[in-house]
Scaffold this active site. Sequence first.
Site, PDB file in Angstrom:
ATOM      1  N   ASP A  51     -35.396 -33.074  62.761  1.00  0.00           N
ATOM      2  CA  ASP A  51     -35.576 -31.926  63.653  1.00  0.00           C
ATOM      3  C   ASP A  51     -36.627 -30.948  63.120  1.00  0.00           C
ATOM      4  O   ASP A  51     -37.408 -30.394  63.890  1.00  0.00           O
ATOM      5  CB  ASP A  51     -34.244 -31.191  63.838  1.00  0.00           C
ATOM      6  CG  ASP A  51     -33.273 -31.976  64.712  1.00  0.00           C
ATOM      7  OD1 ASP A  51     -33.725 -32.677  65.632  1.00  0.00           O
ATOM      8  OD2 ASP A  51     -32.052 -31.888  64.460  1.00  0.00           O
ATOM      9  N   GLU A 122     -35.929 -20.111  67.320  1.00  0.00           N
ATOM     10  CA  GLU A 122     -35.524 -18.712  67.257  1.00  0.00           C
ATOM     11  C   GLU A 122     -36.474 -17.892  66.402  1.00  0.00           C
ATOM     12  O   GLU A 122     -37.199 -18.415  65.548  1.00  0.00           O
ATOM     13  CB  GLU A 122     -34.102 -18.559  66.707  1.00  0.00           C
ATOM     14  CG  GLU A 122     -33.945 -18.784  65.224  1.00  0.00           C
ATOM     15  CD  GLU A 122     -33.828 -20.222  64.792  1.00  0.00           C
ATOM     16  OE1 GLU A 122     -34.482 -20.588  63.794  1.00  0.00           O
ATOM     17  OE2 GLU A 122     -33.101 -20.987  65.453  1.00  0.00           O
ATOM     18  N   ASP A 151     -26.600  -8.487  58.128  1.00  0.00           N
ATOM     19  CA  ASP A 151     -27.435  -9.356  57.303  1.00  0.00           C
ATOM     20  C   ASP A 151     -28.723  -9.692  58.035  1.00  0.00           C
ATOM     21  O   ASP A 151     -29.739 -10.014  57.423  1.00  0.00           O
ATOM     22  CB  ASP A 151     -26.695 -10.654  56.975  1.00  0.00           C
ATOM     23  CG  ASP A 151     -25.693 -10.482  55.844  1.00  0.00           C
ATOM     24  OD1 ASP A 151     -25.656  -9.403  55.222  1.00  0.00           O
ATOM     25  OD2 ASP A 151     -24.936 -11.442  55.579  1.00  0.00           O
ATOM     26  N   ALA A 159     -33.294 -24.021  73.917  1.00  0.00           N
ATOM     27  CA  ALA A 159     -33.430 -25.193  73.050  1.00  0.00           C
ATOM     28  C   ALA A 159     -32.909 -24.898  71.654  1.00  0.00           C
ATOM     29  O   ALA A 159     -32.381 -25.792  70.976  1.00  0.00           O
ATOM     30  CB  ALA A 159     -34.898 -25.623  72.979  1.00  0.00           C
ATOM     31  N   ALA A 163     -28.743 -24.342  67.440  1.00  0.00           N
ATOM     32  CA  ALA A 163     -29.135 -24.424  66.033  1.00  0.00           C
ATOM     33  C   ALA A 163     -28.531 -23.251  65.263  1.00  0.00           C
ATOM     34  O   ALA A 163     -27.326 -23.053  65.278  1.00  0.00           O
ATOM     35  CB  ALA A 163     -30.665 -24.467  65.933  1.00  0.00           C
ATOM     36  N   ASN A 165     -28.488 -20.164  65.885  1.00  0.00           N
ATOM     37  CA  ASN A 165     -27.781 -19.258  66.784  1.00  0.00           C
ATOM     38  C   ASN A 165     -26.304 -19.620  66.907  1.00  0.00           C
ATOM     39  O   ASN A 165     -25.428 -18.757  66.869  1.00  0.00           O
ATOM     40  CB  ASN A 165     -28.447 -19.277  68.159  1.00  0.00           C
ATOM     41  CG  ASN A 165     -27.673 -18.515  69.207  1.00  0.00           C
ATOM     42  OD1 ASN A 165     -27.608 -17.302  69.192  1.00  0.00           O
ATOM     43  ND2 ASN A 165     -27.078 -19.255  70.141  1.00  0.00           N
ATOM     44  N   LEU A 166     -26.007 -20.912  67.050  1.00  0.00           N
ATOM     45  CA  LEU A 166     -24.622 -21.362  67.179  1.00  0.00           C
ATOM     46  C   LEU A 166     -23.864 -21.127  65.876  1.00  0.00           C
ATOM     47  O   LEU A 166     -22.700 -20.711  65.898  1.00  0.00           O
ATOM     48  CB  LEU A 166     -24.581 -22.836  67.574  1.00  0.00           C
ATOM     49  CG  LEU A 166     -23.191 -23.455  67.754  1.00  0.00           C
ATOM     50  CD1 LEU A 166     -22.404 -22.720  68.829  1.00  0.00           C
ATOM     51  CD2 LEU A 166     -23.318 -24.942  68.093  1.00  0.00           C
ATOM     52  N   SER A 167     -24.524 -21.374  64.753  1.00  0.00           N
ATOM     53  CA  SER A 167     -23.882 -21.142  63.460  1.00  0.00           C
ATOM     54  C   SER A 167     -23.547 -19.667  63.251  1.00  0.00           C
ATOM     55  O   SER A 167     -22.596 -19.338  62.545  1.00  0.00           O
ATOM     56  CB  SER A 167     -24.796 -21.626  62.329  1.00  0.00           C
ATOM     57  OG  SER A 167     -25.018 -23.020  62.425  1.00  0.00           O
ATOM     58  N   GLN A 223     -41.543 -19.995  59.699  1.00  0.00           N
ATOM     59  CA  GLN A 223     -42.729 -19.234  59.307  1.00  0.00           C
ATOM     60  C   GLN A 223     -42.316 -17.794  59.010  1.00  0.00           C
ATOM     61  O   GLN A 223     -41.960 -17.042  59.917  1.00  0.00           O
ATOM     62  CB  GLN A 223     -43.764 -19.274  60.426  1.00  0.00           C
ATOM     63  CG  GLN A 223     -44.138 -20.697  60.848  1.00  0.00           C
ATOM     64  CD  GLN A 223     -44.807 -20.711  62.198  1.00  0.00           C
ATOM     65  OE1 GLN A 223     -46.026 -20.630  62.314  1.00  0.00           O
ATOM     66  NE2 GLN A 223     -44.005 -20.803  63.257  1.00  0.00           N
TER      67      GLN A 223
END
Length: 262
Positions: A51, A122, A151, A159, A163, A165-167, A223
Site C-alpha cells: 500500500d 490523509e 496528540d 480512500a 487507514a 483515520n480508522l485507527s 511527506q
Amino acid sequence: MPRELPTANELRLSFFASEKPDAIESARQLKQRYGDHSVDDCDVIVAVGGDGFMLDVLRTHMTCDKPIYGFNRGTVGFMMNDADIDGLSERIAESEPTTIHPLVMKATTITGEVKTAKAINEISLFRETRQSARIRISINGRVRMESLTCDGVLLATPAGSTAYNLSAHGPILPISAHMLALTPISAFRPRRWRGALLPHDAVVEFETLENEKRPISAVADNQEVRDVTHVEAREARDITMTLLFDRGQSLDERILSEQFDY
C-alpha cells in the site's frame, strides 16, 4: 468517467516495483511474460508492492491520466490486488475502476517557508515533543474549534478513511461519498470531541498555538513538514486518479466489508 480499456490481447502495461526483493522478482517475471511499456505508451500502470508503494506511484503519476492496478507484494494490500501472475492481462481488462481525488496541503513553517504536498489518504498534524499539541481549527474561514489539545488531528479522504483515520477511531466513508473525515488523535480537551464529517469542498485550516513551546509537524501521507504554524488542507477536485480492482473486489466493496469486520 474512466475510459474503456483495450482487450487483454491488446493491453499495454507499464510495471513499477518497490525495493523489496519479492516485488522486484515479481516485476521481473511480469515484464518477461507481459512486456513492459513506457508510461506514455501504456494503457495501465501496474504497481508491484504494498500500500505504501501504491501511494508513491499514485503521487508520482497523479496527472498522467493512466489507470493504476496494484499487484500485492506487501503486507496488508488494501489498495492492491492478489499477487497472481497468471491471467493478469485478462483480470486487468475486466477490472472495476474506482475514481479518487487527492488532498492538497499548504504548510507554513515558523521561519515563514511555505511548502505544498499532496496526499491520497490523509493530511495529519502531530506533536513533535512530549508537550501536547494545541490547534485552532477553521472551516471555510470560520473558526469552529478555538483550541484542540491533543496528540494531533487528521483530515482523511474516503480512500484513506480505513487507514490511519480508522485507527484513530474516525468514521469509514464510502468511496463515493462527497465527504472528508476530520478526526482528532488522542484528544485531551475537549475530551469528548470525536471529530466531524465535512463536505468534500471544505477548506480546512489548522493554526498551531504556542508553537515554540508545542512544536507540531504536518504530514501529507508520508511527506513531513516540521515546525508548522499554519496548515491549509483541501481536496484537489481537478486531479482525478483511477484505481483498478479485480472484479468483485472493488474498493467500494472493501470499504463496506471493513465496517462489518469485528
